[in-house]
Design an enzyme around this catalytic site. Sequence first.
Site, PDB file in Angstrom:
ATOM      1  N   LYS A 228      -0.933  -3.942   8.026  1.00 37.51           N
ATOM      2  CA  LYS A 228       0.100  -2.987   7.239  1.00 37.51           C
ATOM      3  C   LYS A 228       0.548  -2.669   7.880  1.00 37.51           C
ATOM      4  O   LYS A 228       1.120  -2.164   8.952  1.00 37.51           O
ATOM      5  CB  LYS A 228      -1.082  -2.104   6.610  1.00 37.51           C
ATOM      6  CG  LYS A 228      -0.581  -1.088   5.811  1.00 37.51           C
ATOM      7  CD  LYS A 228      -1.074   0.349   4.724  1.00 37.51           C
ATOM      8  CE  LYS A 228      -2.285  -0.494   4.162  1.00 37.51           C
ATOM      9  NZ  LYS A 228      -2.638   0.875   3.178  1.00 37.51           N
TER      10      LYS A 228
ATOM     11  N   ASP B 165      -4.645   9.670  -1.977  1.00 38.29           N
ATOM     12  CA  ASP B 165      -4.998   9.006  -3.445  1.00 38.29           C
ATOM     13  C   ASP B 165      -6.090   8.122  -3.946  1.00 38.29           C
ATOM     14  O   ASP B 165      -5.629   6.721  -3.455  1.00 38.29           O
ATOM     15  CB  ASP B 165      -3.484   7.893  -2.506  1.00 38.29           C
ATOM     16  CG  ASP B 165      -3.087   6.612  -3.503  1.00 38.29           C
ATOM     17  OD1 ASP B 165      -2.127   7.026  -4.558  1.00 38.29           O
ATOM     18  OD2 ASP B 165      -2.034   5.609  -3.077  1.00 38.29           O
TER      19      ASP B 165
ATOM     20  N   GLY C 153       0.712  -1.447  -0.113  1.00 34.98           N
ATOM     21  CA  GLY C 153       0.170  -0.196   0.326  1.00 34.98           C
ATOM     22  C   GLY C 153       1.257   1.568  -0.227  1.00 34.98           C
ATOM     23  O   GLY C 153       1.922   1.269  -0.168  1.00 34.98           O
ATOM     24  N   GLY C 154      -0.099   2.288   0.236  1.00 34.38           N
ATOM     25  CA  GLY C 154       0.560   3.490   0.333  1.00 34.38           C
ATOM     26  C   GLY C 154       1.671   3.410   1.011  1.00 34.38           C
ATOM     27  O   GLY C 154       2.717   4.285   0.633  1.00 34.38           O
ATOM     28  N   PHE C 155       1.810   3.404   2.696  1.00 35.01           N
ATOM     29  CA  PHE C 155       2.958   3.103   3.966  1.00 35.01           C
ATOM     30  C   PHE C 155       3.703   2.186   3.533  1.00 35.01           C
ATOM     31  O   PHE C 155       4.918   1.979   4.463  1.00 35.01           O
ATOM     32  CB  PHE C 155       2.280   3.796   4.355  1.00 35.01           C
ATOM     33  CG  PHE C 155       2.161   4.931   4.680  1.00 35.01           C
ATOM     34  CD1 PHE C 155       2.649   5.670   4.274  1.00 35.01           C
ATOM     35  CD2 PHE C 155       1.441   5.402   6.094  1.00 35.01           C
ATOM     36  CE1 PHE C 155       2.457   7.252   4.735  1.00 35.01           C
ATOM     37  CE2 PHE C 155       1.729   6.306   6.465  1.00 35.01           C
ATOM     38  CZ  PHE C 155       2.666   7.676   5.755  1.00 35.01           C
ATOM     39  N   GLY C 156       4.293   0.847   2.581  1.00 31.31           N
ATOM     40  CA  GLY C 156       4.023  -0.032   3.329  1.00 31.31           C
ATOM     41  C   GLY C 156       3.544  -1.267   2.737  1.00 31.31           C
ATOM     42  O   GLY C 156       2.697  -1.765   1.626  1.00 31.31           O
ATOM     43  N   THR C 157       4.030  -2.212   3.113  1.00 31.47           N
ATOM     44  CA  THR C 157       3.820  -4.240   2.763  1.00 31.47           C
ATOM     45  C   THR C 157       2.692  -4.336   3.875  1.00 31.47           C
ATOM     46  O   THR C 157       2.110  -4.240   4.662  1.00 31.47           O
ATOM     47  CB  THR C 157       4.742  -5.008   3.053  1.00 31.47           C
ATOM     48  OG1 THR C 157       5.758  -4.226   2.860  1.00 31.47           O
ATOM     49  CG2 THR C 157       4.151  -6.391   2.549  1.00 31.47           C
TER      50      THR C 157
END
Length: 603
Positions: free
Chosen positions: A341, A439, A322-326
């Site tokens: 997340k 986003d 995702g936008g911040f990580g896995t």
Amino acid sequence: MEVGMSIWGFSAILVAILLSPRSLALTQDGITLLEIKSSLNDSENSLSNWRDSDESPCEWTGVSCYPNDQRVRSINLPYMQFEGFISPSIGKLSRLQRLALHQNSLHGFIPNEIANCTELRALYLRSNYLQGGIPSAIGNLSFLTIMDLSSNSLKGAIPSSLGRLTRLRSLNLSTNFLSGEIPDVGVLSTFGDKSFTGNLDLCGQQVHKPCRTSLGFPAVLPHAESDEAAVPKKRSSHYIKGVLIGAMSTMALALITLLIFLWIWLLSKKERAAKKYTEVKKQVRQETSTKLITFHGDLPYPSSEIIEKLESLDEEDVVGSGGFGTVYRMVMNDCGTFAVKRIDRSREGSDKVFERELEILGSIKHINLVNLRGYCRLPTSKLLIYDYVAMGSLDDFLHEHGEEEKPLIWNARLRIALGAARGVAYLHHDCSPRIVHRDIKSSNILLDENLEPHVSDFGLAKLLVDEDAHVTTVVAGTFGYLAPEYLQSGVATEKTDVYSFGVLLLELVTGKRPTDPCFVKRGLNVVGWLNTLLKENRMEDVVDKRCTDADAETVEAVLEIAARCTNANPDDRPSMDQVLQLLEQEVMSPCPSDFYESHSDYC
């Protein structure tokens, strides 16, 4: 002669009365609408053209009629900033099919007289301040297809009569103060927890929450069939004394047994608490303490079990990024499934700011937003715990499914557009402070088993305290969805989200990514490519070839909304609540039951 003159005079008066302006006055439905208007505080003067001097109400704001008899068919007045209450006169509109008064500031009760609107198919009253209970008489509206009473202050039990609404396809009673057991009867048994979320005192099979008494026993207790069966009519005084003594002895014995049971239970509870504390303590690393926060109080697992599962996540559990990580899939011991997340350390801010934002995000619950369940800070990472949405993303359905898999039909795409609009509009207009997503894209629209959309990934969302507060000067988001002014200034606003949502609508219509090679090679984005085709009158090349059931009328309506959303001038773009209103009016009006006719969401 005098008699003849009097008869002539009477006839003249009668003709004058019949031909007077009063005889050409408003229809009965029009008079009823004026009664309804009188109960509303129209501060914006939106109903200024509702005049008693008109012959028909069919040209009035928000009103549509049957063409043959001028009877009122729909009232569509959302987002009008009305105050006041819903007049019981609504029951006089016996031919009414659609009543939409959502996103106003109405209070008072839902009138019982609404049950007299026997042809009603769609009832939208969400996001008001309506009080009292849900009238049981609504269960008599046999044609009702859609009912949305969410985000009000409704109390009391859900009437079992709603189970008789056999045509009901969409039910939303979320975010109220309803209580008691949800009747497991008729059509009510077919709706899941998303129809009832946000009512903390509801229980029942639909919300996976058993109804129990304060002592933890089942709420349904045995009872005698009748008083006569329970107590004989004639007993002697000796017999009655014996019964009383026996009853008192039994009660005393039961009380002693209960006290012993409570004493044993308290001792075992202390032992369990001590054991649980020891287990949690073992999982705390020496470098820093582990911290677990759950929101809404609806993550029904011991902290130790949650932390153990979080620490054991590895590459085999990865389902995406995702936008911040896995993103991982976490399966609990009872097979409950959640999405986790893991936040990239390079993107972390301070703990105080991070946790402050999470407190706000954790307070948000909406049927079209992915629910944030909790947050865990481990020694090596920060983790967000979300509801797991089983069917994957809209991006997968539009672009990743092979030819052997069935594509989304047009009605399913319209439902996805409408649900996603509701989620984003909630972030923009119903949250305080307001939230800009930043986003919006097809991979951040997740679909459940019923293809209901859930807007996800608030890792990039920032909070707007007021209209002058700038989010950031660092551009975040996905190329192809970004508004021109955002690329230039790096300032995200609600209008940059509207632009991204317009691109999402084009993606649903065309079945192409915003950066599809067929028009990127020509130096165009999806907006420019679409404008080129429309100028060349090549509508047949616009719609996704796999979607054979699309009709020209709704396609044009959606393209018109998308064009307004992607206007180069942000001031000329509609707000998200206006986008939602346009979709509801153009796509689902006047007969929303047609919207849900299909038995399958695939071609």
